[in-house]
Design an enzyme around this catalytic site. Structure first.
Site, PDB file in Angstrom:
ATOM      1  N   GLU A   1       0.820  -1.205   0.000  1.00 19.99           N
ATOM      2  CA  GLU A   1       0.000   0.000   0.000  1.00 19.99           C
ATOM      3  C   GLU A   1       0.858   1.260   0.000  1.00 19.99           C
ATOM      4  O   GLU A   1       0.536   2.243  -0.664  1.00 19.99           O
ATOM      5  CB  GLU A   1      -0.953  -0.008   1.198  1.00 19.99           C
ATOM      6  CG  GLU A   1      -2.088  -1.011   1.072  1.00 19.99           C
ATOM      7  CD  GLU A   1      -2.958  -0.769  -0.145  1.00 19.99           C
ATOM      8  OE1 GLU A   1      -3.074   0.387  -0.593  1.00 19.99           O
ATOM      9  OE2 GLU A   1      -3.509  -1.745  -0.676  1.00 19.99           O
TER      10      GLU A   1
ATOM     11  N   CYS B   1     -12.513   0.119 -15.753  1.00 20.66           N
ATOM     12  CA  CYS B   1     -13.069   1.481 -15.665  1.00 20.66           C
ATOM     13  C   CYS B   1     -11.928   2.477 -15.469  1.00 20.66           C
ATOM     14  O   CYS B   1     -11.848   3.196 -14.476  1.00 20.66           O
ATOM     15  CB  CYS B   1     -14.056   1.548 -14.503  1.00 20.66           C
ATOM     16  SG  CYS B   1     -15.096   3.025 -14.501  1.00 20.66           S
TER      17      CYS B   1
ATOM     18  N   CYS C   1     -16.128  -0.526 -21.458  1.00 21.27           N
ATOM     19  CA  CYS C   1     -17.459  -0.833 -20.935  1.00 21.27           C
ATOM     20  C   CYS C   1     -17.943  -2.211 -21.376  1.00 21.27           C
ATOM     21  O   CYS C   1     -18.772  -2.820 -20.689  1.00 21.27           O
ATOM     22  CB  CYS C   1     -18.456   0.233 -21.370  1.00 21.27           C
ATOM     23  SG  CYS C   1     -18.110   1.877 -20.675  1.00 21.27           S
TER      24      CYS C   1
ATOM     25  N   CYS D   1     -17.138  -4.552 -18.668  1.00 26.12           N
ATOM     26  CA  CYS D   1     -17.552  -4.166 -17.313  1.00 26.12           C
ATOM     27  C   CYS D   1     -18.762  -4.985 -16.860  1.00 26.12           C
ATOM     28  O   CYS D   1     -19.769  -5.057 -17.565  1.00 26.12           O
ATOM     29  CB  CYS D   1     -17.891  -2.676 -17.272  1.00 26.12           C
ATOM     30  SG  CYS D   1     -18.409  -2.116 -15.628  1.00 26.12           S
TER      31      CYS D   1
ATOM     32  N   CYS E   1     -24.624   1.124 -14.887  1.00 22.80           N
ATOM     33  CA  CYS E   1     -23.774   2.299 -14.669  1.00 22.80           C
ATOM     34  C   CYS E   1     -24.516   3.585 -14.994  1.00 22.80           C
ATOM     35  O   CYS E   1     -24.954   3.800 -16.133  1.00 22.80           O
ATOM     36  CB  CYS E   1     -22.514   2.176 -15.532  1.00 22.80           C
ATOM     37  SG  CYS E   1     -21.435   3.624 -15.447  1.00 22.80           S
TER      38      CYS E   1
END
Length: 303
Positions: free
Chosen positions: A48, A204, A211, A214, A220
């Site tokens: 992270e 995305c 798309c 997706c 969406c």
């Protein structure tokens, strides 16, 4: 512009998003070392820190080397902070290395060398902000937290709010929306956090979103609205060439490659413009990344 808390018919119910997004993640998630069980909480924390503003491809080799050298927080804590800066290499934003070293020291001193599992304890570590605390608690310990990085914020902005891009800085409205979208069960919420992050990274994306791939394209809000162009404040553009960041990077590269203190002349050779070079060096010293010595010599910090 549709408000983040809008209940318009365009906004899909949270439950209708969970199953397709998590199902997509189960099939398409990348096999990344910090997602493997053997990574543990320390591996998740290191990833992270490294992944902030840095792509996975650049992080992978440094991450592997870091964990091989410092498999536990106490191993890093026992080293000089300058060694963390040296091992950080060219990941950029090297203050992250000092912050990770500081967090490792605090973990060794306060928590017996184990990364704490409680969100409040994670947040109390030096160099740990709300995002990192939530990410470690979620990804390492399977807890229920809203994890809002740039990718997740973009997915939520499009899917739930109907706008192309989120604001430049995370807002209270975004945090409220993220909490509203969280599944109730801890394990499912942690999976949702990882899945939405991966969806933003792979599908995305900021540009050239796919798309057709997706799993929630049919729900969406942005796509259903015809993909209206972004009308908010100008988005921040990152530059590097000719900036103080570039000069700082070149100065640090000299110091990372040197086993002994470096004379001023060696640093002067890496950047022609003296005022900017001096400003960059002063900034590195002020940030604790470089330690000045007598006789105009410099080294990575030992304490």
């Amino acid at each position: 512009m549709t408000a983040m808390t809008s209940t318009s018919p365009q906004t899909p119910p949270a439950a209708s998003l969970h199953t397709p997004v998590i199902g997509w993640f189960e099939q398409h998630a990348r096999d990344l070392p910090w997602r493997r069980p053997e990574a543990g909480a320390w591996g998740v924390m290191v990833s992270e820190f490294m992944l902030q503003q840095t792509p996975v491809s650049r992080v992978l080799p440094v991450y592997e080397q870091w964990l091989a050298r410092w498999p536990r927080p106490a191993d890093l804590a026992a080293e000089a902070p300058g060694e963390a800066v040296r091992a950080w290499g060219r990941l950029g934003y090297p203050r992250r290395a000092l912050r990770l070293h500081g967090a490792a020291q605090a973990i060794a001193e306060r928590h017996g060398g184990d990364v704490p599992s409680e969100h409040a304890q994670l947040l109390a570590l030096p160099g740990i902000g709300e995002y990192t605390a939530a990410a470690v608690a979620s990804f390492a310990y399977g807890q229920r937290h809203a994890v809002l990085d740039t990718n997740v914020r973009r997915v939520f902005a499009r899917a739930a709010t109907g706008i192309q891009y989120p604001p430049n800085a995370t807002t209270a409205a975004e945090r409220k929306l993220a909490r509203a979208l969280l599944p109730e069960e801890d394990e499912r919420a942690a999976r949702w956090a990882a899945a939405t992050m991966e969806l933003g990274a792979l599908v995305c994306t900021a540009r050239n979103e796919d798309c057709d791939r997706c799993p929630i394209a049919s729900r969406c809000a942005w796509r259903l609205a015809g993909k209206p162009a972004y009308e908010g404040p100008p988005r921040k553009a990152q530059t590097y060439a000719g900036t103080d960041r570039q000069v700082r990077g070149r100065l640090l590269a000299v110091l990372r490659d040197a086993l002994n203190p470096v004379p001023q002349a060696a640093l002067d050779a890496v950047w022609e413009e003296p005022v900017q070079r001096a400003r960059a060096l002063d900034g590195l010293v002020a940030d604790g990344l470089v330690e000045p010595l007598a006789d105009s010599r410099y080294r990575l910090p030992l304490t």
